[in-house]
Design a protein around this motif. Structure first.
Motif, short mmCIF file in Angstrom:
data_model
loop_
_atom_site.label_atom_id
_atom_site.label_comp_id
_atom_site.label_asym_id
_atom_site.label_seq_id
_atom_site.Cartn_x
_atom_site.Cartn_y
_atom_site.Cartn_z
N TRP A 223 -3.62 -86.25 9.41
CA TRP A 223 -2.68 -86.21 8.28
C TRP A 223 -2.94 -87.40 7.35
CZ3 TRP A 223 1.12 -88.79 5.69
CH2 TRP A 223 1.99 -88.03 4.90
N LEU A 224 -3.20 -88.59 7.94
CA LEU A 224 -3.45 -89.79 7.13
C LEU A 224 -4.75 -89.66 6.35
CD1 LEU A 224 -2.35 -92.62 9.61
CD2 LEU A 224 -1.12 -91.79 7.60
N ARG A 225 -5.74 -88.99 6.95
CA ARG A 225 -7.02 -88.80 6.27
C ARG A 225 -6.82 -87.92 5.04
NH1 ARG A 225 -10.34 -85.72 9.98
NH2 ARG A 225 -9.29 -84.06 8.83
N ASP A 226 -5.96 -86.91 5.15
CA ASP A 226 -5.73 -85.99 4.03
C ASP A 226 -4.77 -86.55 2.98
OD1 ASP A 226 -7.36 -84.29 5.39
OD2 ASP A 226 -5.74 -83.05 6.22
N HIS A 227 -3.78 -87.34 3.44
CA HIS A 227 -2.70 -87.75 2.52
C HIS A 227 -2.67 -89.25 2.22
CE1 HIS A 227 -1.32 -83.96 4.39
NE2 HIS A 227 -0.74 -83.73 3.23
N GLY A 228 -3.42 -90.05 2.98
CA GLY A 228 -3.32 -91.51 2.83
C GLY A 228 -2.08 -92.02 3.53
N VAL A 229 -1.97 -93.36 3.63
CA VAL A 229 -0.82 -93.95 4.32
C VAL A 229 0.41 -93.84 3.42
CG1 VAL A 229 0.16 -96.05 5.33
CG2 VAL A 229 -2.26 -95.52 5.68
N PRO A 230 1.46 -93.15 3.88
CA PRO A 230 2.62 -92.92 3.02
C PRO A 230 3.55 -94.13 2.97
CG PRO A 230 3.00 -91.94 5.16
CD PRO A 230 1.65 -92.60 5.24
N SER A 231 4.52 -94.05 2.08
CA SER A 231 5.57 -95.06 2.03
C SER A 231 6.89 -94.35 1.79
CB SER A 231 5.28 -96.08 0.92
OG SER A 231 5.23 -95.40 -0.32
N GLY A 232 7.98 -95.07 1.80
CA GLY A 232 9.29 -94.50 1.48
C GLY A 232 9.65 -93.34 2.39
N GLN A 233 10.18 -92.26 1.78
CA GLN A 233 10.68 -91.11 2.55
C GLN A 233 9.56 -90.43 3.35
OE1 GLN A 233 13.95 -90.45 2.88
NE2 GLN A 233 13.29 -89.03 4.50
N ALA A 234 8.37 -90.36 2.76
CA ALA A 234 7.25 -89.68 3.45
C ALA A 234 6.88 -90.44 4.72
CB ALA A 234 6.05 -89.57 2.51
N LEU A 235 6.97 -91.77 4.68
CA LEU A 235 6.68 -92.59 5.87
C LEU A 235 7.74 -92.34 6.94
CD1 LEU A 235 5.12 -94.83 7.37
CD2 LEU A 235 6.52 -96.51 6.15
#
Ligand code: KG4
Ligand code: ZN
Length: 337
Positions: A223-235
């Motif tokens: 998931w991180l490879r496809d979306h990058g490291v999230p922040s906020g609500q996504a994290l």
């Protein structure tokens, strides 16, 4: 009877004085988080060195906090394994030196038996024997049948990472620091546990009471490879989804073990037992299925020496004595059925 407990199996240097196996007069834990945080995990050599620096001050603090001196101590209990061997040896050698110098009886304690005795330090009720235990820590994930004092049978265990290790590795991928379990727990509270699709663990090849956490770790990585490291609500959603997946499999297998064994009491133990979602989910399962759930307070779930002293008390009372050539065992196994 006053027992001095010592513990240094991983990255906490700990000493405690426990009365009659159930009252902690002191409980001192020197954490090494500052040493290992920048590496994202425990560095064994650095842990050993820090244990050596900490062990005598920690023992002194445990005696002082309890308001006793070594003259008042009736016996010494020390973790003999499993753990990092260089780390284990520090408390072990210290305990042996004190026992020899003072002519005190010494017992070696299995670290997991210590975790399973932490519940004795809580106010009653305590789990009756026999009962089941879900032991979840940084190094272990096991379902154990606890037949009596020191009579442990491991019904199942993880085939790869321990639950706490999976929490810590996912936290590292997310840049949340070490140890990461507590950070994921905190962030997950504001997240949607269905927000990110996760594999249903061990669904295909149901393997008794064994666990595997590599699938969910890989799912997070992908998931991180496809979306990058999230922040906020996504994290928060990612943390909640990962945590819910781990909690679901832990609780599902525990329920299955309850159903198969007919036992009616379950205790949750080990560092991951501090996780708020796991505590709530196991309690809810107990209420639904009709089994009693026993969980130590969060501070007694993670490594401490009071649990080692409490377990050692019963061995000392039973007349058990460790020889002064007692050695540390890095991979000390529990008996299988
Ligand atoms: O029992 P413990 O202190 O050490 C071992 O014997 O391994 O367990 C430490 C583990 C770490 O992996 C840490 O991240 C995890 O327990 N842990 C948690 C929480 N608090 C500690 N995991 C999830 N949620 C928490 N609140
Ligand atoms: Zn532990």
């Amino acid at each position: 009877m006053l027992v001095l407990g010592l513990e240094s199996s991983c990255d906490e240097t700990a000493a405690a004085v426990v009365e009659d196996g159930c009252r902690a007069l002191s409980d001192v834990v020197a954490s090494q988080v500052d040493v290992h945080a920048r590496f994202g995990g425990v560095v064994p050599e650095l842990a050993s060195r820090r244990h050596i620096a900490n062990v005598v001050p920690v023992v002194d603090a445990a005696l002082a906090d309890a308001g006793v001196s070594l003259d008042d101590i009736d016996g010494i209990a020390v973790t003999r394994g499993p753990g990092l061997v260089g780390a284990l040896l520090v408390a072990l050698q210290t305990a042996k030196a004190m026992a020899y110098a003072r002519g005190l009886p010494l017992v070696g304690v299995h670290h997991l038996e210590g975790h399973l005795t932490a519940i004795d330090l809580e106010p009653p009720p305590h789990p009756p024997f026999p009962h089941l235990a879900l032991l979840v820590s940084g190094g272990h994930t096991s379902i154990i049948r606890v037949d009596g004092r020191g009579a442990l049978v491991e019904l199942g265990a993880t085939r790869d990472d321990a639950a706490g290790e999976a929490f810590d590795k996912v936290a590292k991928m997310l840049g949340l620091g070490y140890p990461g379990g507590v950070q994921i727990d905190r962030l997950a509270r504001g997240g949607d546990p269905t927000g990110v699709p996760m594999p249903r663990l061990m669904a295909k090849a149901e393997t008794g009471y064994d666990f595997s956490f590599s699938g969910v770790k890989t799912a997070v990585l992908n998931w991180l490879r496809d979306h990058g490291v999230p922040s906020g609500q996504a994290l928060a959603d990612l943390c909640a989804s990962f945590q819910a997946t781990v909690v679901e499999v832990l609780v599902r297998k525990t329920r299955q073990a309850v159903a198969d064994t007919g036992l009616t009491a379950v205790q949750l133990a080990g560092g991951v037992a501090a996780n708020s979602a796991l505590r709530a989910a196991l309690r809810a399962a107990g209420a639904e299925d009709g089994f009693d759930v026993f969980i130590p307070s969060p501070g007694r779930c993670t490594d401490n020496a009071a649990m080692i002293a409490a377990a050692g008390y019963h061995k000392l009372v039973a007349g058990e004595r460790a020889p002064l050539d007692l050695n540390a065992t890095a991979s000390l196994r529990l008996p299988a059925p």
